[in-house]
Design a protein around this motif. Structure first.
Motif, PDB file in Angstrom:
ATOM      1  N   SER A   7       0.831  -1.204   0.000  1.00  0.00           N
ATOM      2  CA  SER A   7       0.000   0.000   0.000  1.00  0.00           C
ATOM      3  C   SER A   7       0.863   1.251   0.000  1.00  0.00           C
ATOM      4  O   SER A   7       0.602   2.200  -0.751  1.00  0.00           O
ATOM      5  N   ALA A   8       1.913   1.253   0.809  1.00  0.00           N
ATOM      6  CA  ALA A   8       2.799   2.414   0.880  1.00  0.00           C
ATOM      7  C   ALA A   8       3.544   2.630  -0.429  1.00  0.00           C
ATOM      8  O   ALA A   8       3.756   3.766  -0.859  1.00  0.00           O
ATOM      9  N   LEU A   9       3.940   1.546  -1.074  1.00  0.00           N
ATOM     10  CA  LEU A   9       4.716   1.656  -2.314  1.00  0.00           C
ATOM     11  C   LEU A   9       3.850   1.849  -3.552  1.00  0.00           C
ATOM     12  O   LEU A   9       4.379   2.087  -4.641  1.00  0.00           O
ATOM     13  N   ALA A  10       2.536   1.793  -3.388  1.00  0.00           N
ATOM     14  CA  ALA A  10       1.633   1.918  -4.530  1.00  0.00           C
ATOM     15  C   ALA A  10       1.549   3.343  -5.074  1.00  0.00           C
ATOM     16  O   ALA A  10       1.089   3.547  -6.193  1.00  0.00           O
ATOM     17  N   GLU A  11       2.021   4.317  -4.319  1.00  0.00           N
ATOM     18  CA  GLU A  11       1.944   5.724  -4.722  1.00  0.00           C
ATOM     19  C   GLU A  11       3.268   6.135  -5.361  1.00  0.00           C
ATOM     20  O   GLU A  11       4.324   5.952  -4.758  1.00  0.00           O
ATOM     21  N   LEU A  15       7.377   5.967  -4.061  1.00  0.00           N
ATOM     22  CA  LEU A  15       8.439   5.204  -4.732  1.00  0.00           C
ATOM     23  C   LEU A  15       9.630   6.107  -5.043  1.00  0.00           C
ATOM     24  O   LEU A  15      10.786   5.703  -4.888  1.00  0.00           O
ATOM     25  N   ASP A  16       9.347   7.334  -5.472  1.00  0.00           N
ATOM     26  CA  ASP A  16      10.424   8.295  -5.745  1.00  0.00           C
ATOM     27  C   ASP A  16      11.211   8.609  -4.471  1.00  0.00           C
ATOM     28  O   ASP A  16      12.435   8.748  -4.505  1.00  0.00           O
ATOM     29  N   ILE A  17      10.514   8.718  -3.359  1.00  0.00           N
ATOM     30  CA  ILE A  17      11.184   8.975  -2.075  1.00  0.00           C
ATOM     31  C   ILE A  17      12.089   7.800  -1.723  1.00  0.00           C
ATOM     32  O   ILE A  17      13.236   7.998  -1.314  1.00  0.00           O
ATOM     33  N   ILE A  18      11.594   6.585  -1.904  1.00  0.00           N
ATOM     34  CA  ILE A  18      12.405   5.397  -1.639  1.00  0.00           C
ATOM     35  C   ILE A  18      13.663   5.423  -2.510  1.00  0.00           C
ATOM     36  O   ILE A  18      14.770   5.172  -2.030  1.00  0.00           O
ATOM     37  N   ASP A  19      13.503   5.757  -3.777  1.00  0.00           N
ATOM     38  CA  ASP A  19      14.657   5.837  -4.681  1.00  0.00           C
ATOM     39  C   ASP A  19      15.667   6.874  -4.208  1.00  0.00           C
ATOM     40  O   ASP A  19      16.872   6.635  -4.257  1.00  0.00           O
ATOM     41  N   LEU A  46       6.011  10.685   3.776  1.00  0.00           N
ATOM     42  CA  LEU A  46       7.000  10.118   4.687  1.00  0.00           C
ATOM     43  C   LEU A  46       6.345   9.467   5.899  1.00  0.00           C
ATOM     44  O   LEU A  46       6.805   8.439   6.387  1.00  0.00           O
ATOM     45  N   ARG A  47       5.258  10.042   6.369  1.00  0.00           N
ATOM     46  CA  ARG A  47       4.531   9.454   7.496  1.00  0.00           C
ATOM     47  C   ARG A  47       3.987   8.068   7.106  1.00  0.00           C
ATOM     48  O   ARG A  47       4.088   7.115   7.862  1.00  0.00           O
ATOM     49  N   VAL A  48       3.443   7.960   5.900  1.00  0.00           N
ATOM     50  CA  VAL A  48       2.935   6.667   5.422  1.00  0.00           C
ATOM     51  C   VAL A  48       4.078   5.654   5.323  1.00  0.00           C
ATOM     52  O   VAL A  48       3.936   4.497   5.732  1.00  0.00           O
ATOM     53  N   GLY A  53       6.916   1.014   8.008  1.00  0.00           N
ATOM     54  CA  GLY A  53       8.211   0.508   8.439  1.00  0.00           C
ATOM     55  C   GLY A  53       9.300   0.595   7.387  1.00  0.00           C
ATOM     56  O   GLY A  53      10.364   0.007   7.539  1.00  0.00           O
ATOM     57  N   LEU A  54       9.045   1.329   6.306  1.00  0.00           N
ATOM     58  CA  LEU A  54      10.015   1.425   5.218  1.00  0.00           C
ATOM     59  C   LEU A  54      11.107   2.457   5.472  1.00  0.00           C
ATOM     60  O   LEU A  54      12.195   2.353   4.906  1.00  0.00           O
ATOM     61  N   VAL A  55      10.810   3.461   6.284  1.00  0.00           N
ATOM     62  CA  VAL A  55      11.800   4.484   6.613  1.00  0.00           C
ATOM     63  C   VAL A  55      11.794   4.746   8.114  1.00  0.00           C
ATOM     64  O   VAL A  55      10.805   4.506   8.799  1.00  0.00           O
ATOM     65  N   ASP A  56      12.930   5.226   8.605  1.00  0.00           N
ATOM     66  CA  ASP A  56      13.083   5.688   9.980  1.00  0.00           C
ATOM     67  C   ASP A  56      13.302   7.184   9.935  1.00  0.00           C
ATOM     68  O   ASP A  56      13.818   7.718   8.955  1.00  0.00           O
ATOM     69  N   VAL A  57      12.949   7.849  11.026  1.00  0.00           N
ATOM     70  CA  VAL A  57      13.189   9.283  11.126  1.00  0.00           C
ATOM     71  C   VAL A  57      14.009   9.556  12.376  1.00  0.00           C
ATOM     72  O   VAL A  57      13.815   8.920  13.409  1.00  0.00           O
TER      73      VAL A  57
END
Length: 108
Positions: A7-11, A15-19, A46-48, A53-57
């Protein structure tokens, strides 16, 4: 496999943020600037990603630095491996069949 990851990666913006975060940790303002998004919109994405659990802050003074967490992506890769093996086996059979059609290999 955590469905929240999908669900998080569907937007596309997420995905650009992950990259972007593959290159290393970044503050929210820099992420927004590089992706040409406004900061509130970037923070929401980033909150999503955090909730999935894909990113830490990490808070440093009034800045929020985000970094990629490899574990969920490793879990996704492990899940995809079974499909990868299936398709590789099918491609091998297709390659054998094409070689038979082209006369490069005898029919078994």
């Amino acid at each position: 496999m955590n469905p929240q990851t999908f669900s998080a990666l569907a937007e596309p913006n997420r995905l650009d943020i992950i990259d972007l975060l593959l290159e290393g940790p970044l503050p929210v303002g820099e992420i927004a600037k590089k992706l040409e998004l406004n900061q509130p919109q970037t923070s929401k994405h980033l909150r999503v990603l955090c909730e999935a659990g894909l990113v830490d802050v990490q808070a440093i003074a009034n800045r929020r630095i985000y970094r990629l967490r490899p574990e969920p992506l490793q879990e996704l890769d492990k899940w995809l491996e079974s499909y990868r093996q299936l398709w590789e086996a099918r491609m091998d059979r297709l390659d054998d069949y094409l070689n038979v059609l082209q006369g490069k290999k005898p029919l078994n």
